[in-house]
Design a protein around this motif. Structure first.
Motif, PDB file in Angstrom:
ATOM      1  N   VAL A   1      37.315  42.533  53.775  1.00 48.80           N
ATOM      2  CA  VAL A   1      37.242  43.804  53.004  1.00 48.80           C
ATOM      3  C   VAL A   1      38.574  43.604  52.458  1.00 48.80           C
ATOM      4  N   SER A   2      38.651  43.832  50.955  1.00 56.54           N
ATOM      5  CA  SER A   2      39.739  43.819  50.039  1.00 56.54           C
ATOM      6  C   SER A   2      39.879  44.860  49.148  1.00 56.54           C
ATOM      7  N   GLU A   3      40.957  45.162  48.454  1.00 56.11           N
ATOM      8  CA  GLU A   3      40.859  46.163  47.542  1.00 56.11           C
ATOM      9  C   GLU A   3      41.859  45.652  46.341  1.00 56.11           C
ATOM     10  N   TYR A   4      41.256  45.928  45.043  1.00 57.35           N
ATOM     11  CA  TYR A   4      41.980  45.795  43.609  1.00 57.35           C
ATOM     12  C   TYR A   4      42.158  44.242  43.761  1.00 57.35           C
ATOM     13  N   VAL A   5      41.357  43.344  44.119  1.00 55.07           N
ATOM     14  CA  VAL A   5      41.716  41.943  43.981  1.00 55.07           C
ATOM     15  C   VAL A   5      40.806  41.662  42.701  1.00 55.07           C
ATOM     16  N   THR A   6      41.443  40.734  41.836  1.00 55.83           N
ATOM     17  CA  THR A   6      40.937  40.538  40.592  1.00 55.83           C
ATOM     18  C   THR A   6      39.957  39.116  40.556  1.00 55.83           C
ATOM     19  N   ASP A   7      40.276  38.339  41.402  1.00 58.99           N
ATOM     20  CA  ASP A   7      39.671  36.858  41.425  1.00 58.99           C
ATOM     21  C   ASP A   7      38.476  37.147  42.393  1.00 58.99           C
ATOM     22  N   ASN A   8      37.133  37.431  41.847  1.00 62.81           N
ATOM     23  CA  ASN A   8      35.984  37.468  42.616  1.00 62.81           C
ATOM     24  C   ASN A   8      35.628  36.391  43.403  1.00 62.81           C
ATOM     25  N   LYS A   9      36.348  35.250  43.105  1.00 66.38           N
ATOM     26  CA  LYS A   9      35.940  33.923  43.925  1.00 66.38           C
ATOM     27  C   LYS A   9      36.632  33.974  45.646  1.00 66.38           C
ATOM     28  N   LEU A  10      37.549  34.802  45.646  1.00 64.30           N
ATOM     29  CA  LEU A  10      38.381  34.814  46.816  1.00 64.30           C
ATOM     30  C   LEU A  10      37.657  36.134  47.865  1.00 64.30           C
ATOM     31  N   ILE A  11      36.797  37.225  47.405  1.00 68.27           N
ATOM     32  CA  ILE A  11      36.633  38.139  48.137  1.00 68.27           C
ATOM     33  C   ILE A  11      35.127  38.060  48.800  1.00 68.27           C
ATOM     34  N   GLY A  12      35.102  39.025  49.759  1.00 68.39           N
ATOM     35  CA  GLY A  12      33.917  39.081  50.483  1.00 68.39           C
ATOM     36  C   GLY A  12      33.151  40.490  49.867  1.00 68.39           C
ATOM     37  N   ILE A  13      33.905  41.501  50.270  1.00 70.97           N
ATOM     38  CA  ILE A  13      33.585  43.072  49.661  1.00 70.97           C
ATOM     39  C   ILE A  13      34.986  43.578  49.259  1.00 70.97           C
ATOM     40  N   ASN A  14      35.010  43.943  47.854  1.00 69.46           N
ATOM     41  CA  ASN A  14      36.277  44.310  47.237  1.00 69.46           C
ATOM     42  C   ASN A  14      36.102  45.690  46.768  1.00 69.46           C
ATOM     43  N   PHE A  15      37.140  46.920  47.039  1.00 67.38           N
ATOM     44  CA  PHE A  15      37.096  47.975  46.347  1.00 67.38           C
ATOM     45  C   PHE A  15      37.746  48.078  45.255  1.00 67.38           C
ATOM     46  N   TYR A  16      37.109  48.810  44.220  1.00 72.36           N
ATOM     47  CA  TYR A  16      37.896  48.963  43.036  1.00 72.36           C
ATOM     48  C   TYR A  16      37.490  50.293  42.513  1.00 72.36           C
ATOM     49  N   LYS A  17      38.269  50.633  41.341  1.00 65.91           N
ATOM     50  CA  LYS A  17      38.064  52.144  40.661  1.00 65.91           C
ATOM     51  C   LYS A  17      37.267  51.792  39.386  1.00 65.91           C
ATOM     52  N   THR A  18      36.167  52.670  38.944  1.00 69.47           N
ATOM     53  CA  THR A  18      35.513  52.536  37.678  1.00 69.47           C
ATOM     54  C   THR A  18      36.263  53.258  36.473  1.00 69.47           C
ATOM     55  N   ASP A  19      35.727  52.918  35.461  1.00 72.01           N
ATOM     56  CA  ASP A  19      36.434  53.775  34.149  1.00 72.01           C
ATOM     57  C   ASP A  19      36.460  55.120  34.484  1.00 72.01           C
TER      58      ASP A  19
ATOM     59  N   SER B   1      34.233  52.565  43.817  1.00 76.20           N
ATOM     60  CA  SER B   1      33.158  51.608  44.152  1.00 76.20           C
ATOM     61  C   SER B   1      33.479  50.520  44.511  1.00 76.20           C
ATOM     62  N   PHE B   2      32.771  49.422  44.814  1.00 73.51           N
ATOM     63  CA  PHE B   2      33.000  48.083  45.259  1.00 73.51           C
ATOM     64  C   PHE B   2      32.104  47.187  44.839  1.00 73.51           C
ATOM     65  N   ASN B   3      32.394  45.957  44.763  1.00 76.31           N
ATOM     66  CA  ASN B   3      31.628  44.775  44.392  1.00 76.31           C
ATOM     67  C   ASN B   3      31.627  43.757  45.643  1.00 76.31           C
ATOM     68  N   LEU B   4      30.634  42.656  45.537  1.00 75.94           N
ATOM     69  CA  LEU B   4      30.443  41.860  46.721  1.00 75.94           C
ATOM     70  C   LEU B   4      30.425  40.566  46.211  1.00 75.94           C
ATOM     71  N   ASN B   5      30.690  39.189  46.580  1.00 77.38           N
ATOM     72  CA  ASN B   5      30.440  37.944  46.449  1.00 77.38           C
ATOM     73  C   ASN B   5      29.246  37.376  47.481  1.00 77.38           C
ATOM     74  N   ARG B   6      28.109  37.555  46.898  1.00 81.54           N
ATOM     75  CA  ARG B   6      27.073  37.154  47.767  1.00 81.54           C
ATOM     76  C   ARG B   6      27.045  35.700  48.339  1.00 81.54           C
ATOM     77  N   TYR B   7      27.654  34.716  47.613  1.00 78.63           N
ATOM     78  CA  TYR B   7      27.886  33.370  47.728  1.00 78.63           C
ATOM     79  C   TYR B   7      28.870  33.154  49.189  1.00 78.63           C
ATOM     80  N   ASN B   8      29.764  34.075  49.027  1.00 78.59           N
ATOM     81  CA  ASN B   8      30.986  33.815  50.056  1.00 78.59           C
ATOM     82  C   ASN B   8      30.448  34.383  51.519  1.00 78.59           C
TER      83      ASN B   8
END
Length: 630
Positions: A124-142, A147-154
Motif C-alpha cells: 500500500v503506497s501513496e502518490y506513486v506515479t509508476d503504476n507498474k510498481l504498486i499494489g494499491i496506491n492512494f492519490y487525490k482526484t481533480d 481515492s485509490f487505484n490498484l494493479n490487478r496483475y501485481n
C-alpha cells in the motif's frame, strides 16, 4: 438478487458523497487507515492467516498513530499486529501481510518490489506515479478527494485474490468502470429472471381464470376468496409498478455510464490513430523488404537467362562442329586436293577464332555468375549472423533480468550484514555489548549470510547456463556434449521470455547420450523454434505449453517439438521453410527464422527438419546423427 444489486448502487453513491464530505473534517491519515482496514474485507491471502501482520515504513507519526487507532478499533476483518520499520532491508524480516509505504519513502519502492518477489504481501503506497510498481496506491482526484487505484496483475502475481465488491470503497475510474460492467451483466441476468417470474404470474392468472367456471358453483365460499384475490392483484400491480420504476432508475444510471464509456471510446480512437501511424511505418519497412526480395528474384532470373543463352550457344557450336566434320569428309573425298586443303585450312582457322571468342564470352559469363553466387553466399552468412546476434541479444537481456533479482536480494542482505557488524563493533568498542544483543546479532548475521549464499548460488547457476549457451552460439566449433543437460541449459537461458509470455516447457529425455556436433547451431535452432512459438503460436493466448521429446534410433537423434498454440494452416506447411515467407509481416517478421533453421540442420548438422500436421498447435520433427562428419 435484484435488491442486492440496487443496494450495491446505492452504497456506491453514498460512499462517494461521504468520501467528499468526510475529508473536510477527518484527517487524510485517518481516512487512509480506515481504507486499509476495509481492504482486509475484500482481499484474501493464501493459507487464510488467523491474523494479519501490518508493517509501516515512513516518517509520518500521525499516519502511524492513525494505523494504531484503526487496529484497536476492530475495523479490520482479522486481528492486526503492527510494526514500524525504517530500512528497506528489514522488509524480509517482518513477514508482513500488509506493507504500508509513506510518501517520504517512495524512492525505495522499486527495491522493495524486487525483495518481495511473489510473496503474498499487499503493498500500500501513496502518490506513486509508476503504476507498474504498486499494489494499491492512494492519490487525490481533480476535486481533491482521496481515492485509490490498484494493479490487478501485481496482486494476482502475489497470489492475492480480490473481491469485485472492493468497488464499494471507491477506486479509480478504470476500476469502477470494470466493476460496473460486471454489475451490468448481473443486472441483465436479474432482468431475465424477473421476466420469467412475470410469465409465471401470467400463467397463474390464466389458471385462475380457467377455474372461475368451477368457482361459480361454490359462490358462497368464493366471495371471501374473491376479496383476497383482489387484494393480492393490487399488491402484484403495486409490486410490478415498483419494479418498473426501479428499472427506469437503473436505465437512467446506465445511460450515464454509457456516456462515460463514449468518452473513453474517443480516447481509444485517438490511441488507435497513433497505432495506425506506427502500422504505416511498419508497412513502409515491409515494402522495402519486398523490393529487396524482388531485386534478388530479378538477379536470379537474369542468371537463368544467361545460363540458357550459354546452353543455346553451346548447342549451336556443336551443330557447327558437326557441319565442319561433314565438310572435311567431303573435301577429303573430292578430287581437288589443293583447293580442298586450302578451303579446309581457311574454315579451320575461322572456326578456331570463333571458338576462342565463344570461350572468352563463356568465361566472362561464368565469372559473372561466380561473383553473383559469392554475393548470395555472403548475404546468407550475414543473415545467419544477424539472427545469431539478435538471439544472443535477447538471451543477454533475459539472463540479466533473471540475475537481477537474486543479486538484489544478496546486496540487500550484505548491506544489512554490514550495518549490524558495524553496530556490534561499536558496542564492543564502547563495552556496551550484552550477551543477549550479541546472540541476537549473531542470529541476524547467520540469516543474512544464508540469504547471500543462496542468492549468489542462484546467480552462479544462471550465469553458468548463459555462459555455456552464449559461448556455443558465438563459436561454430563442433564438440561433444550431453543432449539432455544441454537442452535444459538452453531453456534456462530463455526463462525470462517464457516467464513473460506465461509459457512452460517440458523436456522428455529418458536416456543419457553424448553426441558430437555443433552446439551453437543446435542452440540457435531450438531458440528460433521457441521464439517462433512465443511470437506466432501464443500471440492471442495468455498461457501455453511447449514439449520437447528426445528419442534415438539407428545412430540418429529424433526430437519432436510441439506446442499447444494456434497452429499452422495446412496450406502453409509446404511453404513454411521458404525464405521470406511469413504470416506476420505487419508486425515486423522477416520470414527468415525457419529458413535459417532448415539450412543449419540440413547443411551444418547433416540432418533434416520437417513440419508435420497437428490438430492442436505446431509440430516439428528434427533428426541428425550422433556424430557429424567434419
Amino acid at each position: 438478487m435484484k435488491y442486492l444489486l440496487l443496494s450495491i448502487f446505492c452504497t456506491v453513491v453514498m460512499l462517494s458523497s461521504i468520501n467528499s464530505n468526510a475529508e473536510d473534517t477527518i484527517s487524510e491519515q485517518t481516512l487512509k487507515s480506515a481504507f486499509i482496514g476495509q481492504f482486509s474485507h475484500y482481499i484474501n491471502w493464501p493459507n487464510r492467516p488467523q491474523q494479519l501482520n501490518v508493517a509501516y515504513m515512513g516518517n509520518d507519526d500521525q499516519y502511524w498513530q492513525a494505523l494504531q487507532n484503526m487496529a484497536n478499533s476492530g475495523a479490520s476483518k482479522y486481528p492486526l499486529t503492527l510494526s514500524r520499520i525504517s530500512k528497506a532491508e528489514h522488509v524480509l524480516l517482518t513477514d508482513a501481510h500488509i506493507l504500508v509505504i509513506g510518501q517520504s519513502h517512495n524512492r525505495y519502492i522499486s527495491g522493495i518490489n524486487a525483495l518481495l518477489g511473489d510473496r503474498a504481501t499487499l503493498l500500500v503506497s501513496e502518490y506513486v506515479t509508476d503504476n507498474k510498481l504498486i499494489g494499491i496506491n492512494f492519490y487525490k482526484t481533480d476535486k481533491q478527494t482521496l481515492s485509490f487505484n490498484l494493479n490487478r496483475y501485481n496482486l494476482l502475481y502475489q497470489e492475492l485474490t480480490i473481491s469485485e465488491d472492493i468497488v464499494l470503497l471507491g477506486g479509480s475510474e478504470i476500476d469502477v468502470a470494470h466493476m460496473v460492467k460486471e454489475m451490468t451483466a448481473k443486472l441483465s441476468n436479474s432482468a431475465k429472471q424477473i421476466d420469467k417470474l412475470n410469465n409465471h404470474i401470467k400463467n397463474q392468472q390464466q389458471t385462475i381464470t380457467s377455474k372461475q367456471t368451477q368457482i361459480e358453483q361454490k359462490q358462497a365460499q368464493i366471495n371471501n376468496r374473491n376479496k383476497e384475490l383482489l387484494l393480492l392483484s393490487d399488491k402484484i400491480k403495486q409490486t410490478q409498478f415498483d419494479h418498473e420504476k426501479q428499472l427506469d432508475d437503473l436505465a437512467s444510471q446506465l445511460a450515464q455510464k454509457e456516456h462515460l464509456l463514449a468518452d473513453k471510446q474517443n480516447k481509444v480512437s485517438e490511441t488507435q490513430n497513433e497505432l495506425d501511424k506506427m502500422n504505416e511505418q511498419s508497412r513502409k519497412l515491409t515494402a522495402l523488404i519486398d523490393k529487396n526480395q524482388q531485386h534478388i528474384e530479378q538477379q536470379t532470373q537474369k542468371l537463368n537467362r544467361l545460363s540458357n543463352g550459354l546452353k543455346e550457344k553451346e548447342q549451336a557450336l556443336q551443330v557447327k562442329e558437326k557441319q565442319v566434320e561433314q565438310t572435311t569428309n567431303v573435301l577429303f573425298i573430292s578430287l581437288g586436293a589443293l583447293i580442298a586443303f586450302a578451303v579446309l585450312a581457311a574454315n579451320l582457322w575461322y572456326l578456331s577464332k570463333r571458338k576462342q571468342a565463344l570461350n572468352k564470352l563463356l568465361e566472362a559469363h561464368n565469372e559473372e555468375l561466380e561473383n553473383i553466387n559469392q554475393q548470395l553466399i555472403s548475404t546468407q552468412k550475414q543473415l545467419v549472423e544477424s539472427e545469431k546476434m539478435a538471439s544472443l541479444a535477447g538471451l543477454v537481456a533475459g539472463v540479466a533480468h533473471e540475475v537481477n533479482t537474486p543479486l538484489g536480494a544478496a546486496i540487500t542482505a550484505a548491506t544489512h550484514l554490514s550495518a549490524i557488524s558495524t553496530e556490534i563493533y561499536s558496542d564492543f568498542k564502547d563495552k556496551k555489548l550484552s550477551s543477549q544483543k550479541f546472540e541476537r546479532i549473531l542470529e541476524e548475521q547467520l540469516q543474512a549470510t544464508d540469504i547471500i549464499f543462496k542468492n549468489l548460488c542462484r546467480s552462479a547457476d544462471l550465469i553458468k547456463s548463459f555462459k555455456q549457451v552464449s559461448a556455443d552460439q558465438v563459436s561454430e566449433a563442433a564438440r561433444e556434449f550431453e543432449i539432455g543437460d544441454y537442452l535444459h541449459e538452453i531453456i534456462t537461458s530463455l526463462k525470462h521470455e517464457l516467464k513473460r509470455a506465461q509459457v512452460d516447457v517440458s523436456i522428455r529425455c529418458d536416456f543419457q547420450k553424448r553426441i558430437y556436433t555443433y552446439p551453437g547451431v543446435f542452440s540457435q535452432v531450438i531458440t528460433n523454434l521457441v521464439i517462433n512459438s512465443l511470437i506466432h503460436g501464443f500471440k492471442s493466448q495468455q498461457a501455453g505449453h511447449i514439449q520437447l521429446e528426445v528419442k534415438q534410433e539407428n545412430g540418429h537423434l529424433f526430437i519432436n517439438y510441439t506446442d499447444n498454440g494456434c497452429g499452422i494452416d495446412k496450406q502453409n506447411i509446404d511453404k513454411i521453410f521458404d525464405p521470406f515467407f511469413t504470416t506476420n509481416r505487419n508486425s515486423g517478421s522477416t520470414g527468415l527464422g525457419l529458413s535459417i533453421c532448415y539450412n543449419l540442420i540440413t547443411q551444418k548438422m547433416q540432418g533434416n527438419i520437417t513440419c508435420l500436421e497437428s490438430e492442436s498447435g505446431a509440430h516439428f520433427e528434427l533428426s541428425f546423427p550422433f556424430t557429424i562428419q567434419t
